[in-house]
Design an enzyme around this catalytic site. Structure first.
Site, PDB file in Angstrom:
ATOM      1  N   SER A  25       0.817  -1.219   0.000  1.00  0.00           N
ATOM      2  CA  SER A  25       0.000   0.000   0.000  1.00  0.00           C
ATOM      3  C   SER A  25       0.844   1.261   0.000  1.00  0.00           C
ATOM      4  O   SER A  25       0.314   2.368   0.012  1.00  0.00           O
ATOM      5  CB  SER A  25      -0.933  -0.009   1.214  1.00  0.00           C
ATOM      6  OG  SER A  25      -0.171  -0.172   2.398  1.00  0.00           O
ATOM      7  N   ASN A 112      -1.990  -2.432  13.312  1.00  0.00           N
ATOM      8  CA  ASN A 112      -3.446  -2.292  13.285  1.00  0.00           C
ATOM      9  C   ASN A 112      -3.919  -1.042  14.028  1.00  0.00           C
ATOM     10  O   ASN A 112      -4.749  -0.277  13.522  1.00  0.00           O
ATOM     11  CB  ASN A 112      -4.119  -3.537  13.874  1.00  0.00           C
ATOM     12  CG  ASN A 112      -3.824  -4.776  13.043  1.00  0.00           C
ATOM     13  OD1 ASN A 112      -3.240  -4.678  11.969  1.00  0.00           O
ATOM     14  ND2 ASN A 112      -4.209  -5.942  13.546  1.00  0.00           N
ATOM     15  N   HIS A 158     -40.794  22.459 -10.082  1.00  0.00           N
ATOM     16  CA  HIS A 158     -40.926  21.617 -11.292  1.00  0.00           C
ATOM     17  C   HIS A 158     -40.263  22.285 -12.500  1.00  0.00           C
ATOM     18  O   HIS A 158     -40.659  22.029 -13.640  1.00  0.00           O
ATOM     19  CB  HIS A 158     -42.394  21.322 -11.616  1.00  0.00           C
ATOM     20  CG  HIS A 158     -43.191  20.884 -10.433  1.00  0.00           C
ATOM     21  ND1 HIS A 158     -43.276  19.578 -10.034  1.00  0.00           N
ATOM     22  CD2 HIS A 158     -43.911  21.600  -9.535  1.00  0.00           C
ATOM     23  CE1 HIS A 158     -44.037  19.497  -8.946  1.00  0.00           C
ATOM     24  NE2 HIS A 158     -44.418  20.710  -8.623  1.00  0.00           N
ATOM     25  N   SER A 279     -14.853  24.953 -27.783  1.00  0.00           N
ATOM     26  CA  SER A 279     -14.997  23.683 -28.467  1.00  0.00           C
ATOM     27  C   SER A 279     -13.926  23.616 -29.544  1.00  0.00           C
ATOM     28  O   SER A 279     -13.544  24.631 -30.108  1.00  0.00           O
ATOM     29  CB  SER A 279     -16.391  23.611 -29.091  1.00  0.00           C
ATOM     30  OG  SER A 279     -16.384  22.727 -30.187  1.00  0.00           O
ATOM     31  N   LYS A 285     -18.707  28.331 -29.190  1.00  0.00           N
ATOM     32  CA  LYS A 285     -19.029  27.734 -27.886  1.00  0.00           C
ATOM     33  C   LYS A 285     -18.214  28.277 -26.722  1.00  0.00           C
ATOM     34  O   LYS A 285     -17.030  28.560 -26.849  1.00  0.00           O
ATOM     35  CB  LYS A 285     -18.800  26.216 -27.939  1.00  0.00           C
ATOM     36  CG  LYS A 285     -19.761  25.459 -28.825  1.00  0.00           C
ATOM     37  CD  LYS A 285     -21.206  25.496 -28.362  1.00  0.00           C
ATOM     38  CE  LYS A 285     -21.443  24.678 -27.119  1.00  0.00           C
ATOM     39  NZ  LYS A 285     -21.292  23.235 -27.359  1.00  0.00           N
ATOM     40  N   ASN A 287     -18.206  26.716 -22.933  1.00  0.00           N
ATOM     41  CA  ASN A 287     -18.828  25.656 -22.139  1.00  0.00           C
ATOM     42  C   ASN A 287     -18.525  25.778 -20.645  1.00  0.00           C
ATOM     43  O   ASN A 287     -17.380  26.034 -20.266  1.00  0.00           O
ATOM     44  CB  ASN A 287     -18.353  24.286 -22.630  1.00  0.00           C
ATOM     45  CG  ASN A 287     -18.713  24.053 -24.078  1.00  0.00           C
ATOM     46  OD1 ASN A 287     -19.744  24.525 -24.555  1.00  0.00           O
ATOM     47  ND2 ASN A 287     -17.850  23.347 -24.800  1.00  0.00           N
ATOM     48  N   GLU A 292     -19.880  21.525 -14.725  1.00  0.00           N
ATOM     49  CA  GLU A 292     -20.194  20.189 -15.245  1.00  0.00           C
ATOM     50  C   GLU A 292     -19.321  19.133 -14.569  1.00  0.00           C
ATOM     51  O   GLU A 292     -19.782  18.047 -14.210  1.00  0.00           O
ATOM     52  CB  GLU A 292     -19.987  20.131 -16.761  1.00  0.00           C
ATOM     53  CG  GLU A 292     -21.093  20.850 -17.523  1.00  0.00           C
ATOM     54  CD  GLU A 292     -20.805  20.951 -19.019  1.00  0.00           C
ATOM     55  OE1 GLU A 292     -20.331  19.965 -19.598  1.00  0.00           O
ATOM     56  OE2 GLU A 292     -21.047  22.024 -19.587  1.00  0.00           O
ATOM     57  N   GLN A 324      -7.245  -2.032   4.402  1.00  0.00           N
ATOM     58  CA  GLN A 324      -6.211  -1.277   3.671  1.00  0.00           C
ATOM     59  C   GLN A 324      -6.836  -0.527   2.485  1.00  0.00           C
ATOM     60  O   GLN A 324      -6.327   0.481   2.038  1.00  0.00           O
ATOM     61  CB  GLN A 324      -5.132  -2.248   3.189  1.00  0.00           C
ATOM     62  CG  GLN A 324      -3.991  -1.570   2.445  1.00  0.00           C
ATOM     63  CD  GLN A 324      -2.796  -2.484   2.340  1.00  0.00           C
ATOM     64  OE1 GLN A 324      -2.132  -2.754   3.342  1.00  0.00           O
ATOM     65  NE2 GLN A 324      -2.530  -3.010   1.159  1.00  0.00           N
TER      66      GLN A 324
HETATM   67  N1  ARG Z   1      -1.186  -1.283   5.504  1.00  0.00           N
HETATM   68  C1  ARG Z   1      -2.104  -1.801   6.459  1.00  0.00           C
HETATM   69  C2  ARG Z   1      -3.461  -1.099   6.354  1.00  0.00           C
HETATM   70  O1  ARG Z   1      -3.497  -0.114   5.725  1.00  0.00           O
HETATM   71  C3  ARG Z   1      -1.567  -1.606   7.844  1.00  0.00           C
HETATM   72  C4  ARG Z   1      -2.095  -2.594   8.833  1.00  0.00           C
HETATM   73  C5  ARG Z   1      -1.596  -3.926   8.502  1.00  0.00           C
HETATM   74  N2  ARG Z   1      -1.925  -4.892   9.491  1.00  0.00           N
HETATM   75  C6  ARG Z   1      -1.881  -6.207   9.266  1.00  0.00           C
HETATM   76  N3  ARG Z   1      -2.237  -6.972  10.221  1.00  0.00           N
HETATM   77  N4  ARG Z   1      -1.489  -6.698   8.116  1.00  0.00           N
HETATM   78  O2  ARG Z   1      -4.466  -1.499   6.875  1.00  0.00           O
END
Ligand code: ARG
Length: 460
Positions: A25, A112, A158, A279, A285, A287, A292, A324
């Site tokens: 991530s 966590n 309306h 355009s 035009k 726009n 939008e 994640q």
């Molecule tokens: N990158 C993880 C997340 O965004 C961090 C927590 C990961 N914990 C685990 N038990 N793999 O949630």
């Protein structure tokens, strides 16, 4: 761990290359780096305060994290996909910089509770910025409204001409929506602003920690009171995204109106050129791209809300890796909303109003028919009868191709004997507006008072 390319001695082969990319991530959660560092500093300070790590460890950690913070800000920090996420990247670098003290930082903590804390810190900060941006947009609305308490346009239901209103009154409707939007964010902030750290992986930790101290150091209002809940729920992010979806929805409605008003068929306003494009094929035009896109991006934010709700719905307690996936929708919501609010305030400041076109439109749709009915009621006619008499008068005007105010008194009197020549005051647009003279009504003095109250609210 990293040296052997496996997670730990427990594993007999490294993670497959594709799996590494799938599970990492760091490409997106590095946005949390500065919040991660703040959280780690508070955690380390608490560990030292409670005698869990030595004072020397704390000062080594502080020195190392200080350097890392500098590298992150300068953009020189080297992120590695092999180290999966922002947390492991920073921890590894810390250990490289300060040795064993770096390895002690994770005592009594898990990724966590760490990631839940980081996301909350990020979101709290984002909410504060967004509330400022909402207020800036509201202030731009007031600047425009102030000039138009006497500018008359048709009010619609309306999308049919209903009753005359002032342009300022119409704008102030959006002020109210945004006011509730800011209130909602403010309210959601209390539930974002709770500390997960201390929950560790899921069950708490056996070290003699002091969670209140960490909460205080990080400016949290309270600690999350159940460790399983602390690491697993993302309701605070969902709630924020719901608030964001509502803000976008309000701005999408506003955008729809701006687009309509700018259409040459309506011509109530012009939007400054810097918010429009031409355009590639039709040279005439201009726009309204920005409104939008706001309308379009609302779909995207609404989608993020559904994504987060769906992400959560099947998860058993406690933490699952599913979570994640909370980051990209959340970050994109914050970024989309931030840009939208910023651009909107500027765009409102650049609106050119065309009062003549608004007035002409208000005169075209029998917008004062209700005023005529109310006039008859005040002369003793039951409302339903008055309603019918005016319906016939409107039909007559339609056949003649004129407005109610253009019908001669003798002709009007065919519809009700109660009509006298004072009727023309109520048939005028100005008379109609002025008569709605109560809080929330469109009378110019009432709208001016609403603007004054709004200024006081913004200054508070
Ligand atoms: N990158 C993880 C997340 O965004 C961090 C927590 C990961 N914990 C685990 N038990 N793999 O949630």
């Amino acid at each position: 761990m990293q040296d052997k390319d496996t997670w730990s001695g427990r594993f007999s082969e490294p993670v497959a290359e594709l799996v590494k990319r799938y599970t990492a991530s760091v490409d997106f959660d590095r946005k949390l780096a500065l919040f991660d560092i703040r959280g780690s500093l508070a955690h380390a300070q608490m560990l030292a305060h409670c005698g869990i790590i030595a004072a020397q460890d704390l000062s080594d950690i502080q020195r190392g994290l200080g350097q890392i913070e500098g590298e992150v800000i300068a953009g020189t920090f080297e992120w590695s996909l092999d180290l999966e996420d922002v947390h492991l990247n920073i921890e590894k670098r810390l250990t490289t910089l300060v040795g064993d003290a770096g390895k002690r930082l994770h005592t009594g903590r898990s990724r966590n509770d760490q990631v839940a804390t980081d996301v909350r810190l990020y979101l709290r900060n984002a909410i504060d910025d967004l509330v400022h941006l909402i207020k800036a947009l509201q202030s731009a609305l007031l600047d425009l409204a102030e000039q138009h308490t006497q500018t008359i346009m048709p009010g619609f239901t309306h999308l049919q001409v209903a009753q005359p209103i002032s342009f300022a009154h119409h704008l102030m409707a959006y002020f109210e929506m945004l006011k509730r939007d800011a209130e909602r964010l403010h309210d959601a902030r209390h539930r974002v602003n709770r500390l997960p750290l201390g929950a560790a992986a899921l069950a708490g930790t056996s070290y003699p920690i002091n969670r209140e101290l960490v909460a205080e150091l990080l400016g949290f209002e309270a600690v999350c009171e159940n460790s399983l809940d602390a690491v697993s729920d993302r309701d605070f992010a969902i709630e924020f995204t719901a608030c964001a979806a509502l803000i976008m929805t309000h701005l999408s409605r506003f955008s729809e109106e701006l687009i309509l008003w700018m259409s040459p068929r309506v011509g109530f306003i012009d939007i400054a050129d810097r918010f429009c494009t031409g355009s590639s094929i039709m040279p005439q035009k201009k726009n309204p791209d920005v409104p939008e896109l706001v309308r379009g991006k609302t779909g995207r934010v609404n989608g993020h809300l559904v994504a987060l709700l769906t992400l959560m719905k099947g998860q058993p307690l406690a933490y699952n890796k599913d979570n994640q996936e909370d980051k990209e929708p959340l970050f994109d919501t914050v970024e989309t909303l931030t840009m939208t609010l910023r651009i909107y305030a500027d765009m409102i400041g650049g609106i050119k109003v065309k009062p003549d076109a608004m007035r002409t439109a208000a005169l075209q749709g029998y917008a004062t028919a209700t005023d005529l009915a109310d006039y008859l009621v005040k002369k003793g006619v039951p409302f339903r009868d008055a309603h019918e008499a005016v319906a016939l008068a409107v039909k007559f005007a339609e056949q003649k191709g004129c407005d109610l105010a253009d019908i001669a008194l003798a002709e009007l009197q065919q519809f009700s004997a109660h009509i006298a020549d004072d009727v023309y005051q109520v048939l005028s647009l100005e008379g109609s507006l002025a008569s709605r003279n109560h809080i929330g009504g469109t009378a110019p003095n009432q709208v001016a008072a609403a603007i004054t109250r709004a200024r006081i609210y913004l200054a508070s």
